[in-house]
Design a protein around this motif. Sequence first.
Motif: not given
Lengths: 226, 235
Positions: A55-65
């Motif tokens: 609710i208060d921030r962006a969700h950070i997602e990392v995908k590494f291939r």
Amino acid sequence: MTRPDRREATQIRALHCALGQLSRVDGSAQFSLGDTSVLCGVYGPVDVKIYDEKIDRAHIEVKFRPDIGVPTTKDKWTESAVRQTFEQLILAQLHPRTLVQINIQVRQADGAVDAAAINAATMALVDAAIPLHSMVAAATCAVLESGEIVVDPNQEEADQARSIHTLAFENKTTEGPAYVDSRGDFTMDEYNRCYDLCATSAERVLAFMRSAIESKISKEAKLSTT
Amino acid sequence: MTDVRVVVPGDIIDTSISAEDGGEETTVLRLGPGLAQAGEEISASAAGVLHNKEETHQWWVVSNRRRYVAAEGEPVVGVVVGRHGEGYRVDIGSAQDALLPLLAFEGATRRNKPNLTIGAVVYARVVVANSVMDPEIECYNSNTGKSEGYGELTGGFMFKCSLGLARHLISAKAPVLNALGTQIPFETAVGVNGRVWINTESPETTVLVVNAIKNSEYLTAKQCRQMVKELLDKQ
């Protein structure tokens, strides 16, 4: 002791980067350290799954291939480490309830892949104009069997090393590094020497990134005023 | 009065004001996009050209990007993707789809309101935009009650471009629009969200105009005119 490619012990390989090559993402960058080449594409801020919504921030997602084969546990570890680094750097409070997704694809691996991945991710985030606290550059040091320390090892040197240290530093004065990964058997003295060498190399990489970005932006700025 | 220089994220910006302004007073600085404040320190959060207007103490960074973040008062081109009781859901390219109330059109009443289908293209004005709510748009200017060009865009073709190019087109300084306008009659609606709508007499002409605009992003004025001439000659 001469290195396989006859570099000096403190010499990093040729740096190369290209911004904005991918047309369907919000930002992209390709970063190379010699023969190691990593491509990164960034989306954001975009719609997020309800499960990941914050609710208060962006969700950070990392995908590494990796370059070859399916992602393994080692790659999941890299994802998690890169995510923690950029969670500190991205000003996520500006975009609550959204997602910033960093996709890293290794094109060619010849040592120092994690460092190249972090550098590519930084440049891709800048290309996407995601608000950042600062820019981050990574460098790798290897402590060889002889005790000698070499900067930016290629795969051959990394395989024979007693320990490998990857550190990333911000372009702002801070208390410590933004990212540390040390593997192998080493003494604190060896670690401290690697720390200093990585800090110097990271500064060089930051200067390179800055000049690449500045030249792209000033070229575009000139065009819009003609 | 502008003072331009290229900054990257992390650069500290020196916003100290010269003593002749009366150094003892506290001056309010207005920070625009691309700048972040941490205590007394102001630093760049995006890479771009730093601009400064001394008279109003405004500072901002101009950077090109592809992903739109809604801001109040901006004109946008959107596509209707759904309909609820209260209004339409419109895709304007932001992280969340925008809400367009059913009556947000000029002269609309409960009995007499437009009926938009899914897939309809609209030119709208952003009314509500902040980081915690879904954006809301309207197809008229609620302050004046007039449509002012907003509303449904029928026919034509919509394509996406970078936000920098969209801003350039909407500022009417773009040489490509002038170069095309002297040769081809066409209608256009440009949204600052990076979406452009074009309508011409035939699909072939529409494709030509779209290609010309897409090509023009990194060309000088002279190159633009040359490029448009080449496209027209090939037709």
